[in-house]
Design a protein around this motif. Structure first.
Motif, PDB file in Angstrom:
ATOM      1  N   THR A 354       0.823  -1.214   0.000  1.00  0.00           N
ATOM      2  CA  THR A 354       0.000   0.000   0.000  1.00  0.00           C
ATOM      3  C   THR A 354       0.856   1.263   0.000  1.00  0.00           C
ATOM      4  N   GLY A 355       2.015   1.213   0.661  1.00  0.00           N
ATOM      5  CA  GLY A 355       2.908   2.363   0.613  1.00  0.00           C
ATOM      6  C   GLY A 355       3.442   2.612  -0.785  1.00  0.00           C
ATOM      7  N   LEU A 356       3.800   1.545  -1.478  1.00  0.00           N
ATOM      8  CA  LEU A 356       4.260   1.678  -2.855  1.00  0.00           C
ATOM      9  C   LEU A 356       3.131   2.182  -3.761  1.00  0.00           C
ATOM     10  N   SER A 357       1.917   1.735  -3.522  1.00  0.00           N
ATOM     11  CA  SER A 357       0.772   2.183  -4.320  1.00  0.00           C
ATOM     12  C   SER A 357       0.516   3.666  -4.121  1.00  0.00           C
ATOM     13  N   GLU A 358       0.561   4.118  -2.876  1.00  0.00           N
ATOM     14  CA  GLU A 358       0.316   5.537  -2.599  1.00  0.00           C
ATOM     15  C   GLU A 358       1.420   6.402  -3.188  1.00  0.00           C
ATOM     16  N   ALA A 359       2.656   5.926  -3.128  1.00  0.00           N
ATOM     17  CA  ALA A 359       3.761   6.696  -3.713  1.00  0.00           C
ATOM     18  C   ALA A 359       3.596   6.847  -5.222  1.00  0.00           C
ATOM     19  N   ALA A 360       3.225   5.761  -5.905  1.00  0.00           N
ATOM     20  CA  ALA A 360       3.006   5.832  -7.354  1.00  0.00           C
ATOM     21  C   ALA A 360       1.827   6.742  -7.685  1.00  0.00           C
ATOM     22  N   TYR A 361       0.786   6.681  -6.876  1.00  0.00           N
ATOM     23  CA  TYR A 361      -0.397   7.523  -7.120  1.00  0.00           C
ATOM     24  C   TYR A 361      -0.064   9.002  -6.961  1.00  0.00           C
ATOM     25  N   ARG A 362       0.637   9.341  -5.885  1.00  0.00           N
ATOM     26  CA  ARG A 362       0.967  10.757  -5.656  1.00  0.00           C
ATOM     27  C   ARG A 362       1.969  11.260  -6.684  1.00  0.00           C
ATOM     28  N   ASN A 363       2.877  10.416  -7.123  1.00  0.00           N
ATOM     29  CA  ASN A 363       3.822  10.833  -8.157  1.00  0.00           C
ATOM     30  C   ASN A 363       3.092  11.154  -9.460  1.00  0.00           C
ATOM     31  N   ARG A 364       2.119  10.337  -9.810  1.00  0.00           N
ATOM     32  CA  ARG A 364       1.347  10.603 -11.023  1.00  0.00           C
ATOM     33  C   ARG A 364       0.505  11.868 -10.880  1.00  0.00           C
ATOM     34  N   GLU A 365      -0.082  12.065  -9.715  1.00  0.00           N
ATOM     35  CA  GLU A 365      -0.887  13.262  -9.488  1.00  0.00           C
ATOM     36  C   GLU A 365      -0.021  14.518  -9.530  1.00  0.00           C
ATOM     37  N   ASN A 366       1.196  14.457  -8.982  1.00  0.00           N
ATOM     38  CA  ASN A 366       2.091  15.613  -9.016  1.00  0.00           C
ATOM     39  C   ASN A 366       2.518  15.941 -10.449  1.00  0.00           C
ATOM     40  N   ILE A 367       2.769  14.901 -11.251  1.00  0.00           N
ATOM     41  CA  ILE A 367       3.135  15.142 -12.650  1.00  0.00           C
ATOM     42  C   ILE A 367       1.983  15.781 -13.404  1.00  0.00           C
ATOM     43  N   ASN A 368       0.768  15.296 -13.173  1.00  0.00           N
ATOM     44  CA  ASN A 368      -0.398  15.851 -13.861  1.00  0.00           C
ATOM     45  C   ASN A 368      -0.662  17.289 -13.448  1.00  0.00           C
ATOM     46  N   SER A 369      -0.510  17.585 -12.156  1.00  0.00           N
ATOM     47  CA  SER A 369      -0.736  18.956 -11.698  1.00  0.00           C
ATOM     48  C   SER A 369       0.331  19.904 -12.234  1.00  0.00           C
ATOM     49  N   ALA A 370       1.581  19.417 -12.348  1.00  0.00           N
ATOM     50  CA  ALA A 370       2.646  20.260 -12.899  1.00  0.00           C
ATOM     51  C   ALA A 370       2.408  20.540 -14.377  1.00  0.00           C
ATOM     52  N   GLN A 371       1.921  19.569 -15.113  1.00  0.00           N
ATOM     53  CA  GLN A 371       1.620  19.787 -16.515  1.00  0.00           C
ATOM     54  C   GLN A 371       0.445  20.743 -16.714  1.00  0.00           C
TER      55      GLN A 371
END
Length: 384
Positions: A354-371
């Motif tokens: 679950t920690g790995l899942s949350e890290a991947a999710y937040r990384n994708r959300e940060n990339i989308n928000s930056a774009q």
């Protein structure tokens, strides 16, 4: 199978009984799914779930009775309001069909099979719908109803979280209260006791006693073993819930997360209803599926990647209810050393996955928000 039962299996009345029971389970499930749509929409808003009558959210015209039929009503209206022609979301018939199909599958897996797919509990000698007429399945019917109630609560919670709303406390408290009271008073609702002993040789007398104990019997009594099973399930539900949602519990934040508040409560409910062995299995299975989905879609947007953790808990719960005999590891099957090793590995793996899942999710959300923050002319320059 006895000659009488063999003759019954070839009779038209036997097959008519089988078809009628299966259709009845699906129809009842779809009707409950229709009511569940009302719960999903109204309960988070603090509205009364029984009044007023269901109506179109656009023109506020009450829905006619013939248009309120589960699944069929939406199909006959072609997904539009009869009065204002506003589109009716497809999620309503999807919920109705989903609950109907799961109710049918639970009947087949638990009642019709004679408990053959349940963990630990010895199966009935016979299977089929005729067991209901002979009174051989009262314990299995009660268990199926018990599991169906847990399933619809988890489905409602998953949809509420998908709508970015908070799971209502009264939905969770009602489910918890019913699970505690019924689980302590009806021993048959817990086919897997808290303590499972390793049995090497089972005598014919013990097999006969187990058949008399389980097959068709339904007792209402306050037994210490049932209380211990519920308490251990509650304890492990809390433990697995904390391990499953630890990123949200110890690192709270305002940014989007896979584990919205009160997700932990769903695992607590599963521990009470299923027992501690099965809640560990559900927690590990849902964490594994969640991690695989997040890693597969970690660089691109997808509908599955945006689902909250409750949706994966709902999927893992469904698999556990239908295939519990294959997914639950018990010491009477593997021995204590293998059992402790596998169970301990599942518990350790839950927070890692679950920690790995949350890290991947937040990384994708940060990339989308930056774009999204890049001006249009700059983005066109970068991509040219």
């Amino acid at each position: 199978m006895t000659p009488l039962l063999t003759a019954m299996s070839w009779s038209p009345s036997y097959w008519l009984l089988e078809v009628f029971t299966a259709v009845w389970c699906f129809v009842m499930g779809s009707v409950i799914g229709s009511f569940l749509n009302v719960v999903i929409y109204r309960m988070p808003l603090g509205l009364n779930i029984s009044k007023p009558k269901s109506r179109c959210p656009f023109c506020e015209t009450p829905i006619r009775t013939r248009d309120n039929l589960p699944i069929l009503g939406w199909l006959l209206l072609r997904g539009k309001c009869r009065d204002c022609q506003a589109p009716i979301p497809a999620r309503y018939p999807i919920v109705e069909a989903l609950v109907g199909v799961v109710f049918l599958l639970l009947y087949l897996a638990i009642v019709h099979s004679g408990g053959a797919l349940l963990p630990y509990r010895p199966p009935n000698r016979f299977s089929g719908g005729y067991q209901i007429l002979e009174g051989r399945t009262w314990d299995l019917i009660a268990l199926a109803v018990y599991y169906c109630y847990l399933f619809i609560v988890v489905v409602a919670a998953a949809y509420i979280q998908y709508d970015r709303q908070l799971i209502p406390r009264r939905l969770l408290f009602w489910c918890l209260g019913i699970g505690l009271v019924a689980g302590c008073l009806i021993p048959e609702l817990h086919p897997v006791p808290a303590q499972v002993s390793v049995q090497t040789n089972v005598s014919s007398t013990e097999i006969m006693l187990s058949e008399l104990r389980y097959h068709g019997a339904l007792h209402v009594s306050f037994e210490l073993s049932s209380v211990l099973t519920v308490c251990w399930g509650l304890l492990y539900g809390v433990i697995v819930g904390i391990l499953f949602c630890w990123r949200n519990l110890f690192q709270p934040g305002a940014q989007p997360t896979l584990f919205p508040p009160r997700t932990l409560w769903l695992l607590v409910l599963m521990g009470v209803y299923l027992g501690w062995q099965q809640v560990v299995s559900v927690g590990f299975l849902s964490a594994l599926i969640l991690c695989v989905v997040q890693l597969v879609f970690w660089k691109r947007d997808s509908f599955c990647a945006k689902l909250p953790a409750a949706a994966f808990l709902c999927g893992a719960l469904t698999l556990q209810l239908l295939l519990g005999g294959y997914l639950t590891i018990l010491p009477d099957q593997t021995g204590y050393l293998t059992y402790l090793f596998v169970t301990g590995g599942q518990i350790v793996a839950i927070p890692l996955l679950t920690g790995l899942s949350e890290a991947a999710y937040r990384n994708r959300e940060n990339i989308n928000s930056a774009q999204d923050q890049i001006p249009f002319d700059e983005s066109s320059t970068l991509t040219s």
